[in-house]
Motif scaffolding. Structure first.
Motif, PDB file in Angstrom:
ATOM      1  N   ILE A 156       0.861  -1.198   0.000  1.00 45.59           N
ATOM      2  CA  ILE A 156       0.000   0.000   0.000  1.00 45.59           C
ATOM      3  C   ILE A 156       0.889   1.236   0.000  1.00 45.59           C
ATOM      4  O   ILE A 156       2.067   1.167   0.378  1.00 45.59           O
ATOM      5  CB  ILE A 156      -0.981  -0.040   1.207  1.00 45.59           C
ATOM      6  N   GLY A 158       3.457   3.763  -0.947  1.00 43.79           N
ATOM      7  CA  GLY A 158       4.646   3.664  -1.788  1.00 43.79           C
ATOM      8  C   GLY A 158       4.988   2.242  -2.185  1.00 43.79           C
ATOM      9  O   GLY A 158       5.749   2.027  -3.130  1.00 43.79           O
ATOM     10  N   SER A 159       4.436   1.272  -1.492  1.00 45.43           N
ATOM     11  CA  SER A 159       4.717  -0.125  -1.832  1.00 45.43           C
ATOM     12  C   SER A 159       3.700  -0.680  -2.828  1.00 45.43           C
ATOM     13  O   SER A 159       3.662  -1.891  -3.080  1.00 45.43           O
ATOM     14  CB  SER A 159       4.731  -0.963  -0.546  1.00 45.43           C
ATOM     15  N   SER A 209       6.448  -4.328   1.625  1.00 44.43           N
ATOM     16  CA  SER A 209       6.238  -3.419   2.749  1.00 44.43           C
ATOM     17  C   SER A 209       7.590  -3.039   3.337  1.00 44.43           C
ATOM     18  O   SER A 209       8.319  -3.916   3.814  1.00 44.43           O
ATOM     19  CB  SER A 209       5.363  -4.068   3.826  1.00 44.43           C
ATOM     20  N   LYS A 210       7.879  -1.771   3.312  1.00 45.41           N
ATOM     21  CA  LYS A 210       9.164  -1.313   3.849  1.00 45.41           C
ATOM     22  C   LYS A 210       9.299  -1.750   5.309  1.00 45.41           C
ATOM     23  O   LYS A 210      10.301  -2.321   5.707  1.00 45.41           O
ATOM     24  CB  LYS A 210       9.241   0.215   3.710  1.00 45.41           C
ATOM     25  N   THR A 211       8.260  -1.490   6.087  1.00 45.38           N
ATOM     26  CA  THR A 211       8.327  -1.787   7.523  1.00 45.38           C
ATOM     27  C   THR A 211       7.922  -3.221   7.848  1.00 45.38           C
ATOM     28  O   THR A 211       8.270  -3.753   8.887  1.00 45.38           O
ATOM     29  CB  THR A 211       7.368  -0.858   8.275  1.00 45.38           C
ATOM     30  N   THR A 214       2.770  -2.783   8.280  1.00 45.23           N
ATOM     31  CA  THR A 214       1.582  -2.040   7.849  1.00 45.23           C
ATOM     32  C   THR A 214       0.363  -2.959   7.871  1.00 45.23           C
ATOM     33  O   THR A 214       0.335  -3.991   7.192  1.00 45.23           O
ATOM     34  CB  THR A 214       1.823  -1.448   6.437  1.00 45.23           C
ATOM     35  N   GLN A 353       0.671  10.903  -3.818  1.00 45.19           N
ATOM     36  CA  GLN A 353       1.446  10.502  -2.639  1.00 45.19           C
ATOM     37  C   GLN A 353       2.804  11.201  -2.639  1.00 45.19           C
ATOM     38  O   GLN A 353       3.246  11.734  -1.626  1.00 45.19           O
ATOM     39  CB  GLN A 353       1.645   8.977  -2.574  1.00 45.19           C
ATOM     40  N   GLU A 357       2.180  13.663   0.384  1.00 48.57           N
ATOM     41  CA  GLU A 357       2.747  13.075   1.602  1.00 48.57           C
ATOM     42  C   GLU A 357       4.095  13.734   1.909  1.00 48.57           C
ATOM     43  O   GLU A 357       4.513  13.785   3.063  1.00 48.57           O
ATOM     44  CB  GLU A 357       2.903  11.545   1.443  1.00 48.57           C
ATOM     45  N   VAL A 508       0.309  10.671   8.946  1.00 45.59           N
ATOM     46  CA  VAL A 508      -0.525   9.485   8.679  1.00 45.59           C
ATOM     47  C   VAL A 508      -0.651   8.612   9.933  1.00 45.59           C
ATOM     48  O   VAL A 508      -1.385   7.628   9.929  1.00 45.59           O
ATOM     49  CB  VAL A 508       0.022   8.637   7.501  1.00 45.59           C
TER      50      VAL A 508
HETATM   51  O1  F6P Z   1       0.825   5.717   4.777  1.00 45.42           O
HETATM   52  C1  F6P Z   1       2.084   5.887   5.291  1.00 45.42           C
HETATM   53  C2  F6P Z   1       3.099   4.967   4.721  1.00 45.42           C
HETATM   54  O2  F6P Z   1       4.091   4.855   5.679  1.00 45.42           O
HETATM   55  C3  F6P Z   1       3.682   5.441   3.399  1.00 45.42           C
HETATM   56  O3  F6P Z   1       4.619   6.427   3.529  1.00 45.42           O
HETATM   57  C4  F6P Z   1       4.211   4.168   2.863  1.00 45.42           C
HETATM   58  O4  F6P Z   1       4.509   4.265   1.502  1.00 45.42           O
HETATM   59  C5  F6P Z   1       3.063   3.242   3.166  1.00 45.42           C
HETATM   60  O5  F6P Z   1       2.606   3.669   4.427  1.00 45.42           O
HETATM   61  C6  F6P Z   1       3.394   1.780   3.206  1.00 45.42           C
HETATM   62  O6  F6P Z   1       4.361   1.497   4.148  1.00 45.42           O
HETATM   63  P1  F6P Z   1       5.131   0.118   4.144  1.00 45.42           P
HETATM   64  O7  F6P Z   1       5.875   0.010   2.866  1.00 45.42           O
HETATM   65  O8  F6P Z   1       6.024   0.157   5.339  1.00 45.42           O
HETATM   66  O9  F6P Z   1       4.106  -0.988   4.255  1.00 45.42           O
END
Ligand code: F6P
Length: 547
Positions: A156, A158-159, A209-211, A214, A353, A357, A508
Motif C-alpha cells: 500500500i 509507496g509499496s 512493505s518497507k516496515t 503495515t 502521494q 505526503e 498518517v
Molecule cells: O501511509 C504511510 C506509509 O508509511 C507510506 O509512507 C508508505 O509508503 C506506506 O505507508 C506503506 O508502508 P510500508 O511500505 O512500510 O508498508
C-alpha cells in the motif's frame, strides 16, 4: 534551530510580493506573447527526451529572476547537494534521503555511515533480475511444479502506487502472458477480486512493505496465504509462492517467508520514493530486467540534470518555483496533472502521494508553524476524459488551477492502423486545451461570431490559466523514469524553499493508531474509551446495523 530569516520575512520574498502587486498585478498572456515573439522558444527547456514548455505561465524574465534569487537565498542548491551526498537531511527521522542512489551507476560511490551503498543497490538489482528472469522463463515454478502465470503484489502507499502506476504506463512492454495485479486496500473485496479467477498453483504473491508492519498489507498477505494454503493443501507451499520486499528481515521471517526470498532495501529509501528499489520487483517481472534498467537510466538523466544544470534551465527547479509562485502569490490551492495518455491513468494518483505526503506539512524543519502555503492538492485524470468532466471549471470557474499537460509525439509501437491514427486527435486535444486555457476567447471575439448579446458573458473565456506542457517522443521506460524524477525533484525544490522536511510523514500516524483502538469495539461488545460523542454514536449505529 536555524537563525536565518523566516521565509516570508526574506527580502527575496518581499520582492516577489512587490512584483506581483506591481508589474504582474494583471498579467495577461496575450500581451506577454505579443511583447516577446521569442517567448515560446525562450521559455522551453529540454531535458533528456522531455521538452518542457513553460511559456504559458504568468511570468516575465523578472519573475523568474526573483524566484531564482529566492531559491538561492533559501539554500536549495546546498540541500540538493547534501541529498545526493547522503547527508541525513530527513532530520525528524535522522535518515539520509538517497533514492538517487537506487539509479546510480555501478561504479558510483555514495556513502552512508562511511559505507558505499552502491554495491548493495546493484547486488539487490542483480538478485531481482535473476529472480525475474526465472519467473519469466518458467524456471521458477510453483509448489506443484506448474509455471507461474500470475503475480499479485500486495502493498500500500509507496509499496503499491509506484509499481502499479508504472505497470500501467509500460503495459505495452509487459509480458502479455503474465497476469499482474496489485492489491492494496484492506477491504477484502480487493484481494477477492484480484484472486477469484486465479489458480493458486500458478500464482506468486509479492508482499511489499518497507516496515512489514503495515496493517493493511499484513492482513491482506495473511489472507492470501490462507487462500494459497487452502488451494494447495499444504503450508509448505508458501515457500514457492511468497516473496517479500522489505527493510525488515526479522518481520519477514516471522511472517513465514524464507529470508532467501526477501529482496532488501534500506531506511534511506522513502516509501514514496521506492519503486526503483526492490519494491519494483513486480514491475521488473512484468517488463523484464533490461527495460527496468532502461527506466533507471531515465531517472538518472534527470538526476544529473537537476544536480548540474544551471538554475535558468534547471527543469525541476523551474517547475518547483512556478508552483510556489502560484501557491503563495496567486492563492492557488491545487495543481492539476493531466496526462494525454491512457497508459498514464495512474500517474496522477502516484504523484498525489509523492507530492502531498512529502509537502503536506504545516510546521517547518525547526518545529515552527509555517506562515506560508505549502504543498498543493494534486489531482487529475487522463486529459480527454477530464475535458468532459471538470475542465468546465478550469476554463470558466473562479479558481486558479495551474496544470501540467503531458503528451507524446507517438503512440506506443503496439498500436497500429486506425488506433495509431487516433493519436493525432488525442494530441490535438492537448494542444487545443493549452491554447484555450491560456488565451481564452474575448467578449469581442464571441460577438464577432454573431452570438446574441445576452449569451456573450456565458461564452467568453477569460484565459490566463497557466499550464506547463511536457512533450516526449514516446512513453518508453526511460521516458517514464525521466518524468518521475522530474516530479521528485520538483517536490524536493518546493520542500527546500518552504523549509519543511519533505521526507517524513507523521501526519498518517494518528489515524492508524485510532483505527487500531476502534476495531475491537466494532467486532466485540467492548466500549472504547476516549471516543468522541459523534464517533461513539457512529460505532453504536454500526454495531446495530452489522449483520
Ligand atoms: O501511509 C504511510 C506509509 O508509511 C507510506 O509512507 C508508505 O509508503 C506506506 O505507508 C506503506 O508502508 P510500508 O511500505 O512500510 O508498508
Amino acid at each position: 534551530m536555524s537563525d536565518s530569516p523566516r521565509l516570508t520575512h526574506r527580502p527575496e520574498w518581499t520582492a516577489l510580493e512587490d512584483h506581483r502587486a506591481g508589474a504582474l498585478l494583471h498579467p495577461d498572456l496575450r500581451e506577454l506573447f505579443d511583447r516577446d515573439p521569442e517567448r515560446a522558444r525562450r521559455y522551453t527547456v529540454r531535458v533528456g527526451d522531455l521538452l518542457i514548455d513553460y511559456s504559458k505561465h504568468l511570468i516575465t524574465d523578472e519573475t523568474l529572476a526573483l524566484l531564482q534569487e529566492l531559491a538561492t537565498a533559501t539554500g536549495v542548491f546546498g540541500l540538493r547537494d547534501a541529498m545526493f551526498r547522503g547527508d541525513r537531511i530527513n532530520t525528524t527521522e535522522n535518515r539520509a534521503v538517497l533514492h538517487t542512489a537506487l539509479r546510480a551507476p555501478r561504479d558510483a560511490v555514495i556513502e552512508v555511515d562511511d559505507a558505499n551503498v552502491v554495491p548493495r543497490v546493484h547486488a539487490v538489482l542483480d538478485k531481482m533480475a535473476a529472480f525475474a528472469d526465472k519467473v519469466r522463463s518458467g524456471e521458477w515454478t510453483g509448489h506443484t511444479g506448474r509455471r507461474i502465470k500470475n503475480v499479485v503484489n500486495i502493498g500500500i502507499g509507496g509499496s503499491d502506487l509506484g509499481p502499479a502506476m508504472a505497470y500501467e504506463a509500460l503495459r505495452s512492454c509487459t509480458d502479455r502472458d503474465l497476469t499482474v495485479r496489485f492489491v492494496s486496500n484492506v477491504d477484502g473485496a480487493d484481494l477477492h477480486e484480484a484472486t477469484r479467477d486465479l489458480e493458486p498453483a500458478e500464482t506468486l504473491f509479492i508482499v511489499a512493505s518497507k516496515t512489514f508492519t503495515t496493517i493493511e498489507t499484513i492482513t491482506n498477505a495473511t489472507s492470501a496465504r490462507s487462500w494459497l494454503v487452502e488451494g494447495l493443501g499444504e503450508e509448505k507451499a508458501v515457500a514457492r509462492h511468497f516473496v517479500a520486499l522489505s527493510t525488515n528481515a526479522g518481520k519477514v521471517a516471522e511472517f513465514g517467508i524464507d529470508p532467501d526470498n526477501m529482496f532488501e532495501f534500506w531506511d534511506w529509501v522513502g516509501g514514496r520514493y521506492s519503486y526503483d528499489s526492490a519494491i519494483g520487483l513486480s514491475l521488473m517481472i512484468a517488463i523484464g530486467p533490461g527495460r527496468f534498467r532502461e527506466m533507471l537510466d531515465g531517472f538518472r538523466i534527470v538526476d544529473e540534470h537537476f544536480r548540474t544544470a544551471p538554475a535558468e534551465s534547471n527543469a525541476p527547479l523551474l517547475l518547483g518555483l512556478l508552483g510556489i509562485w502560484y501557491g503563495s502569490f496567486f492563492g492557488a490551492q491545487s495543481h492539476a496533472v493531466l496526462p494525454y495518455s491512457h497508459y498514464l491513468s495512474k500517474f496522477t494518483a502516484y504523484l498525489q502521494q509523492l507530492d502531498m505526503e512529502s509537502n503536506g506539512k504545516s510546521v517547518d524543519r525547526d518545529g515552527h508553524p509555517v506562515e506560508w502555503q505549502t504543498g498543493p492538492v494534486v489531482w487529475g485524470t487522463p486529459g480527454t476524459n477530464g475535458q468532459h468532466a471538470y475542465y468546465q471549471l478550469l476554463h470558466q470557474g473562479t479558481k486558479m488551477i495551474p496544470a501540467d499537460l503531458i503528451g507524446f509525439a507517438n503512440p506506443v509501437d503496439e498500436l497500429s492502423g486506425g488506433l495509431r491514427a487516433q493519436h493525432d486527435l488525442l494530441m490535438a486535444n492537448l494542444f487545443a486545451q493549452g491554447q484555450a486555457l491560456a488565451f481564452g476567447k474575448t467578449a469581442a471575439e464571441v460577438r464577432a461570431e454573431g452570438v446574441p448579446e445576452e449569451q456573450v458573458p456565458h461564452r467568453t473565456f477569460r484565459g490566463n490559466h497557466p499550464t506547463t506542457t511536457i512533450l516526449a517522443t514516446e512513453l518508453t521506460p526511460s521516458v517514464l523514469g525521466q518524468l518521475i524524477a522530474l516530479y521528485e525533484h520538483k517536490v524536493f525544490v518546493q520542500g527546500a524553499i518552504w523549509h519543511i522536511d519533505s521526507f517524513d510523514q507523521w501526519g498518517v500516524e494518528l489515524g492508524k493508531v485510532l483505527a487500531k483502538r476502534v476495531e475491537p469495539a466494532l467486532t466485540g461488545g467492548t466500549d472504547v474509551p476516549g471516543l468522541d460523542p459523534s464517533t461513539a454514536a457512529l460505532v453504536a449505529a454500526y454495531r446495530t446495523l452489522r449483520k
